[in-house]
Design a protein around this motif. Structure first.
Motif, short mmCIF file in Angstrom:
data_model
loop_
_atom_site.label_atom_id
_atom_site.label_comp_id
_atom_site.label_asym_id
_atom_site.label_seq_id
_atom_site.Cartn_x
_atom_site.Cartn_y
_atom_site.Cartn_z
N ALA A 294 34.37 -0.58 -5.65
CA ALA A 294 34.86 -1.59 -4.55
C ALA A 294 33.65 -2.34 -4.28
O ALA A 294 32.52 -1.97 -4.32
CB ALA A 294 35.49 -0.96 -3.56
N PHE A 295 33.81 -3.69 -3.70
CA PHE A 295 32.89 -4.20 -2.91
C PHE A 295 33.60 -4.64 -1.87
O PHE A 295 34.71 -5.38 -1.72
CB PHE A 295 32.11 -5.08 -3.75
CG PHE A 295 32.54 -6.10 -4.33
CD1 PHE A 295 32.91 -7.51 -3.37
CD2 PHE A 295 33.08 -6.14 -5.49
CE1 PHE A 295 33.27 -8.75 -4.00
CE2 PHE A 295 33.58 -7.34 -6.30
CZ PHE A 295 33.80 -8.55 -5.39
N TRP A 296 32.72 -4.66 -0.82
CA TRP A 296 33.24 -5.19 0.80
C TRP A 296 32.37 -6.48 0.74
O TRP A 296 31.53 -6.75 0.59
CB TRP A 296 32.98 -4.30 1.69
CG TRP A 296 33.07 -5.04 3.19
CD1 TRP A 296 34.03 -5.04 4.03
CD2 TRP A 296 31.91 -5.41 3.99
NE1 TRP A 296 33.86 -5.46 5.15
CE2 TRP A 296 32.51 -5.72 5.20
CE3 TRP A 296 30.30 -5.78 3.82
CZ2 TRP A 296 31.76 -6.27 6.46
CZ3 TRP A 296 29.86 -6.34 4.73
CH2 TRP A 296 30.26 -6.21 6.00
N VAL A 297 32.91 -7.80 1.36
CA VAL A 297 32.22 -8.85 1.65
C VAL A 297 32.48 -9.21 3.03
O VAL A 297 33.64 -9.41 3.55
CB VAL A 297 33.11 -10.02 0.75
CG1 VAL A 297 32.20 -11.03 1.08
CG2 VAL A 297 33.00 -9.67 -0.75
N ARG A 298 31.62 -9.58 3.73
CA ARG A 298 31.77 -10.03 5.26
C ARG A 298 32.46 -11.25 5.40
O ARG A 298 32.40 -12.11 4.20
CB ARG A 298 30.14 -10.07 5.79
CG ARG A 298 30.09 -9.98 7.25
CD ARG A 298 28.68 -9.99 7.82
NE ARG A 298 27.85 -11.25 7.45
CZ ARG A 298 27.41 -12.04 8.24
NH1 ARG A 298 28.12 -11.98 9.37
NH2 ARG A 298 26.75 -12.94 8.06
#
Ligand code: PLP
Length: 441
Positions: A294-298
């Motif tokens: 997964a990746f989280w983006v601000r």
């Protein structure tokens, strides 16, 4: 449940030779494997095909965060697979939404994209950086020497180690590498085409090297000043391994930037107001052994990758997300971040003690929480001059003594055990390490 996860059969024969022959004939030989064929696991222990038990302090390279055959993971797999395993991302499913919410809650305002591995999570961050800089012709990403970011073409281009690139040239353009934890080197490497900086909070494959809090804070300021995305690769050091959800939260405690306590909402707000990266990749422990990334983006960048710009068939299936949600629940309800911190401190103190007692065998030990590197002394006389790295020879001796660990480069071995490792198991690991070190001294 019994039909799906039957008890392991009694071991009646050692299949090692037959299994090895299957591999030699049929499996692409891209891995250098140890002489071990494993058949089952339970908690922090693994059993080979001959029934021999090993204490597993490698944790599948930071994957098996709840150990092997954890009943809650089995339960989540059984329950969710009886309801819905997969639907396309053409549709909504509740587990994906709930897992995204849980990750956003742990990090800060933003959004999450789900995929299948660490390399793929980093690929998403590379695409995010290119999209971010596209209108200004900016596409370059600065990464660090000795980093590791995965084995896809862009992953090896991002990785700051020559050995992963050989034979696969020409490399994907747009990556440059600077010394780790060196803010001036990053500043000097910024060009008009730079869009982002990417680093591991604790370098994993590079030998367990944590960044300093000053570096992280300096990088945040520099990225703000130069309008660059600050991206963290949290694939190995994330998911509470260091004693906080992400390693930057643990590292910044030292600078008083974040509370020492685990991730209560109030503390998260402190940490986030002082420092937040713009994107974080995750994988490994996220699914506790079920493959997912997964990746989280601000928040200000969370909608950059709009409809049609990025996708993967298996990203965030209901099954993967239900398992990851259960893994998170267990970590939080059993306070495993605190356990990682306490057991990690015990292990590191014992290993430092061994390095003082046997300086000709162990140079030092370092790391955060349950991400520990043990650096071997140079030229250990007992090791054979057979072309095999010291780390491999040491790991082999540990195998003979019933302990699994992970080599990291030529001189370092890593301990990346389950976050629920018990004190008695940690003591057993230290006893085995001491025995092997004594025999080498
Ligand atoms: C820091 C880091 N990034 C990325 C990767 C690649 O992850 P995967 O093997 O799941 O593609 C790894 C794997 O070891 C890693 O340690």
């Amino acid at each position: 449940m019994k039909e799906i996860v039957p008890p392991p059969p009694a071991i009646v024969r050692n299949d090692m030779a037959a299994i090895q022959a299957l591999f030699q004939k049929n499996v692409v030989p891209s891995y250098a494997r140890f002489e071990l064929a494993l058949s089952r696991g339970s908690g922090a222990y693994l059993y080979d095909v001959a029934g021999r038990r090993y204490l597993d302090l490698g944790g599948g390279i930071a994957v098996c965060c709840l150990g092997h055959a954890h009943p809650e993971i089995t339960r989540a797999l059984v329950e969710q697979s009886g309801k819905l395993i997969h639907v396309s991302n053409l549709y909504y499913t509740e587990p994906q939404g709930r897992l995204a919410e849980a990750l956003v809650d742990l990090l800060g305002p933003g959004k999450v994209f789900f995929c299948n591995s660490g390399a793929e999570a980093n690929e998403g961050l590379f695409k995010l950086a290119r999209k971010f800089g596209h209108s200004e012709g900016r596409y370059e990403i600065i990464t660090t020497l000795n980093s590791f970011h995965g084995r896809t073409l862009a992953g090896i281009a991002a990785t700051g180690q020559e050995k992963v690139k050989h034979g696969f040239e020409p490399g994907v353009p747009g990556f440059s590498h600077v010394a780790y934890d060196d803010l001036e080197a990053v500043r000097a490497a910024i060009s008009p085409a730079t869009a982002a900086v990417l680093l591991e909070g604790v370098q994993g494959e590079g030998g367990i090297t944590p960044a300093t809090p000053e570096h992280l804070i300096g990088l945040r300021r520099l990225c703000d000043e130069k309008k660059l995305l600050l991206l963290l690769d949290g694939v190995q050091d994330g998911h509470f391994r260091t004693g906080r959800f992400q390693s930057f939260q643990r590292i910044l405690e030292k600078a008083g930037q974040a509370s020492r306590l685990s991730d209560h909402k109030e503390n998260r707000r402190d940490a986030c107001s002082a420092f937040l990266p713009d994107g974080i990749s995750m994988a490994k422990s996220l699914g506790g052994g079920f493959p997912m990334g997964a990746f989280w983006v601000r928040e200000p960048y969370a909608d950059l990758l709009g409809p049609g710009t990025h996708a993967t068939t298996f990203g965030g299936t209901p099954l993967a997300c239900a398992v990851a949600l259960r893994v998170l629940e267990v970590i939080q309800s059993e306070k495993l971040a605190d356990n990682a911190r306490a057991i990690g401190e015990y292990l590191k103190a014992e290993l430092l003690g061994l390095s003082q007692k046997y300086p000709k065998i162990i140079k030092t030990a370092r790391g955060l929480g349950l991400m520990i590197g043990v650096e071997l002394a140079a030229d250990i006389p007992a090791f054979a001059n057979n072309g095999k790295a010291a780390s491999i020879q040491f790991v082999n001796r540990l195998h003979d003594a019933g302990l699994l660990t992970i080599p990291s480069g030529n001189q370092v071995i890593r301990l990346l055990p389950p976050l629920n490792l018990r004190r008695s198991e940690a003591e057993e690991g230290i006893a085995i390490l001491s025995k092997v070190i004594r025999a080498l001294a």
